[in-house]
Every structure is written in structure tokens, then in C-alpha cells.
Design an enzyme around this catalytic site. Structure first.
Site, PDB file in Angstrom:
ATOM      1  N   VAL A 212      23.383  18.895 -53.569  1.00 38.56           N
ATOM      2  CA  VAL A 212      24.080  17.630 -53.306  1.00 38.56           C
ATOM      3  C   VAL A 212      23.076  16.489 -53.470  1.00 38.56           C
ATOM      4  O   VAL A 212      22.056  16.444 -52.769  1.00 38.56           O
ATOM      5  CB  VAL A 212      24.696  17.611 -51.890  1.00 38.56           C
ATOM      6  CG1 VAL A 212      25.327  16.248 -51.612  1.00 38.56           C
ATOM      7  CG2 VAL A 212      25.733  18.723 -51.743  1.00 38.56           C
TER       8      VAL A 212
ATOM      9  N   ASN B  20      15.492  19.973 -49.638  1.00 38.99           N
ATOM     10  CA  ASN B  20      15.444  20.423 -51.028  1.00 38.99           C
ATOM     11  C   ASN B  20      15.473  19.184 -51.926  1.00 38.99           C
ATOM     12  O   ASN B  20      16.287  18.282 -51.701  1.00 38.99           O
ATOM     13  CB  ASN B  20      16.643  21.317 -51.341  1.00 38.99           C
ATOM     14  CG  ASN B  20      16.637  22.603 -50.523  1.00 38.99           C
ATOM     15  OD1 ASN B  20      15.577  23.085 -50.123  1.00 38.99           O
ATOM     16  ND2 ASN B  20      17.805  23.144 -50.265  1.00 38.99           N
TER      17      ASN B  20
ATOM     18  N   GLN C  87      18.145  21.621 -54.817  1.00 45.80           N
ATOM     19  CA  GLN C  87      19.060  20.595 -54.297  1.00 45.80           C
ATOM     20  C   GLN C  87      20.383  20.640 -55.045  1.00 45.80           C
ATOM     21  O   GLN C  87      20.406  20.555 -56.269  1.00 45.80           O
ATOM     22  CB  GLN C  87      18.431  19.207 -54.436  1.00 45.80           C
ATOM     23  CG  GLN C  87      19.285  18.109 -53.798  1.00 45.80           C
ATOM     24  CD  GLN C  87      18.660  16.727 -53.928  1.00 45.80           C
ATOM     25  OE1 GLN C  87      17.617  16.551 -54.557  1.00 45.80           O
ATOM     26  NE2 GLN C  87      19.312  15.755 -53.331  1.00 45.80           N
TER      27      GLN C  87
ATOM     28  N   HIS D  96      19.230  14.694 -47.813  1.00 48.05           N
ATOM     29  CA  HIS D  96      19.652  15.283 -46.543  1.00 48.05           C
ATOM     30  C   HIS D  96      18.591  16.240 -46.043  1.00 48.05           C
ATOM     31  O   HIS D  96      17.908  16.907 -46.833  1.00 48.05           O
ATOM     32  CB  HIS D  96      20.994  16.016 -46.691  1.00 48.05           C
ATOM     33  CG  HIS D  96      21.035  17.015 -47.800  1.00 48.05           C
ATOM     34  ND1 HIS D  96      21.199  16.648 -49.125  1.00 48.05           N
ATOM     35  CD2 HIS D  96      20.916  18.360 -47.794  1.00 48.05           C
ATOM     36  CE1 HIS D  96      21.186  17.742 -49.884  1.00 48.05           C
ATOM     37  NE2 HIS D  96      21.010  18.783 -49.102  1.00 48.05           N
TER      38      HIS D  96
ATOM     39  N   HIS E 283      18.077  19.608 -43.808  1.00 55.20           N
ATOM     40  CA  HIS E 283      18.706  20.750 -43.142  1.00 55.20           C
ATOM     41  C   HIS E 283      17.981  20.961 -41.812  1.00 55.20           C
ATOM     42  O   HIS E 283      16.747  21.098 -41.786  1.00 55.20           O
ATOM     43  CB  HIS E 283      18.550  22.027 -43.976  1.00 55.20           C
ATOM     44  CG  HIS E 283      19.271  22.007 -45.285  1.00 55.20           C
ATOM     45  ND1 HIS E 283      20.494  22.593 -45.479  1.00 55.20           N
ATOM     46  CD2 HIS E 283      18.931  21.457 -46.482  1.00 55.20           C
ATOM     47  CE1 HIS E 283      20.887  22.428 -46.733  1.00 55.20           C
ATOM     48  NE2 HIS E 283      19.943  21.738 -47.365  1.00 55.20           N
TER      49      HIS E 283
HETATM   50  P1  5GP Z   1      21.193  21.426 -50.834  1.00 52.83           P
HETATM   51  O1  5GP Z   1      21.154  22.715 -51.611  1.00 52.83           O
HETATM   52  O2  5GP Z   1      21.620  20.266 -51.669  1.00 52.83           O
HETATM   53  O3  5GP Z   1      19.910  21.163 -50.079  1.00 52.83           O
HETATM   54  O4  5GP Z   1      22.254  21.659 -49.695  1.00 52.83           O
HETATM   55  C1  5GP Z   1      23.541  21.155 -49.737  1.00 52.83           C
HETATM   56  C2  5GP Z   1      24.260  21.657 -48.500  1.00 52.83           C
HETATM   57  O5  5GP Z   1      25.419  20.869 -48.323  1.00 52.83           O
HETATM   58  C3  5GP Z   1      24.701  23.112 -48.579  1.00 52.83           C
HETATM   59  O6  5GP Z   1      24.133  23.829 -47.479  1.00 52.83           O
HETATM   60  C4  5GP Z   1      26.223  23.037 -48.496  1.00 52.83           C
HETATM   61  O7  5GP Z   1      26.774  24.090 -47.718  1.00 52.83           O
HETATM   62  C5  5GP Z   1      26.454  21.693 -47.858  1.00 52.83           C
HETATM   63  N1  5GP Z   1      27.672  21.005 -48.282  1.00 52.83           N
HETATM   64  C6  5GP Z   1      28.086  20.759 -49.562  1.00 52.83           C
HETATM   65  N2  5GP Z   1      29.227  20.070 -49.577  1.00 52.83           N
HETATM   66  C7  5GP Z   1      29.551  19.853 -48.270  1.00 52.83           C
HETATM   67  C8  5GP Z   1      30.644  19.180 -47.644  1.00 52.83           C
HETATM   68  O8  5GP Z   1      31.557  18.636 -48.300  1.00 52.83           O
HETATM   69  N3  5GP Z   1      30.660  19.161 -46.282  1.00 52.83           N
HETATM   70  C9  5GP Z   1      29.668  19.759 -45.542  1.00 52.83           C
HETATM   71  N4  5GP Z   1      29.778  19.686 -44.201  1.00 52.83           N
HETATM   72  N5  5GP Z   1      28.612  20.398 -46.107  1.00 52.83           N
HETATM   73  C10 5GP Z   1      28.565  20.435 -47.451  1.00 52.83           C
END
Ligand code: 5GP
Ligand code: ZN
Length: 109
Positions: A95, A86, A93, A99, A101
Site C-alpha cells: 500500500v 516496508n 510495500q 504506514h 506495522h
Molecule cells: P505493506 O505490505 O504495504 O507494508 O502492508 C499493507 C498492509 O495493509 C497489509 O498488512 C494489509 O493487510 C493491509 N491492508 C491493505 N488494505 C487494507 C484495508 O483496506 N484496510 C485495512 N484495515 N488494512 C489493509
């Protein structure tokens, strides 16, 4: 203190279920898994998103990409798996540390 949550995981300042680590990348379990296997694979170097990667980071990104099928096999997903990046607010997105997934379910065999 570093505000980026994934930089803090990489630095060992926050706990995570780390399944793989080398000098350049780390893979750990998503805290809210949306599949039986749900890993987040990150470069240790901070990039706010995929849109922030530069040409000089091509080797690092290649290393990360090549590691994805290896990690999938280690997680029992030799039959197939999904990957998703993302990017940006409109891309979902949450975070702001690049990254991937890596999701799926282990095959029975
Ligand atoms: P995004 O929406 O940014 O692509 O996905 C962020 C992902 O990071 C989400 O699936 C969320 O569950 C995961 N996430 C957020 N904070 C943490 C954390 O502190 N530890 C872990 N293990 N996963 C996290
Ligand atoms: Zn970061």
C-alpha cells in the site's frame, strides 16, 4: 475520488477499525492481522513511502514515532512490541501510503 486506500480510510470513505486518531495520525487494525495485535499507524498526510518524507515533516514523523509505545501500552503490550515499515516494492510495500506495522500480543498482566 482518491485512489489511495489509506487516504480513503483517513477521510472516512472506507470503513476501518480505528483505535486512535488525532489531528495528524490515525491507527487502525490491519485487515489481515499477522499477530493478536496488528495495527497500522499512518500519517494523515499522504506520503507514498518513508522514502518520500522530507525534512519539513520531521515533527509529524516524530509525533508518530512517539505515539507507537503509547498505542502499544493501550493494546496491552507494555512488555514489548514490534514495529515495521516496508518501503518500496523491493521492501515488500503493497500500500503506497506510509504506514507503520505495530504488532505483538497482549501480556497476561
Ligand atoms: P505493506 O505490505 O504495504 O507494508 O502492508 C499493507 C498492509 O495493509 C497489509 O498488512 C494489509 O493487510 C493491509 N491492508 C491493505 N488494505 C487494507 C484495508 O483496506 N484496510 C485495512 N484495515 N488494512 C489493509
Ligand atoms: Zn494516501
Amino acid at each position: 475520488m482518491d485512489a489511495c486506500v489509506f487516504c480513503r480510510i483517513v477521510a472516512g470513505e472506507l470503513p476501518a477499525s480505528v483505535v486512535y486518531e488525532d489531528e495528524a495520525i490515525m491507527a487502525f487494525k490491519d485487515q489481515h492481522p499477522e499477530a493478536p495485535v496488528h495495527l497500522l499507524v499512518v500519517p494523515k498526510k499522504h506520503f507514498a513511502s518513508l522514502a518520500h518524507v522530507e525534512a519539513e515533516d520531521a515533527a509529524l514523523m516524530g509525533h508518530l514515532m512517539l505515539k507507537l509505545p503509547e498505542l502499544a501500552v493501550l493494546q496491552g503490550m507494555a512488555q514489548g512490541f514490534k514495529t515495521r515499515i516496508n518501503t518500496g516494492r523491493a521492501g515488500g510495500q503493497e500500500v503506497a501510503h506510509l504506514h507503520v506495522h505495530l504488532t505483538g500480543r497482549p501480556s497476561l498482566k
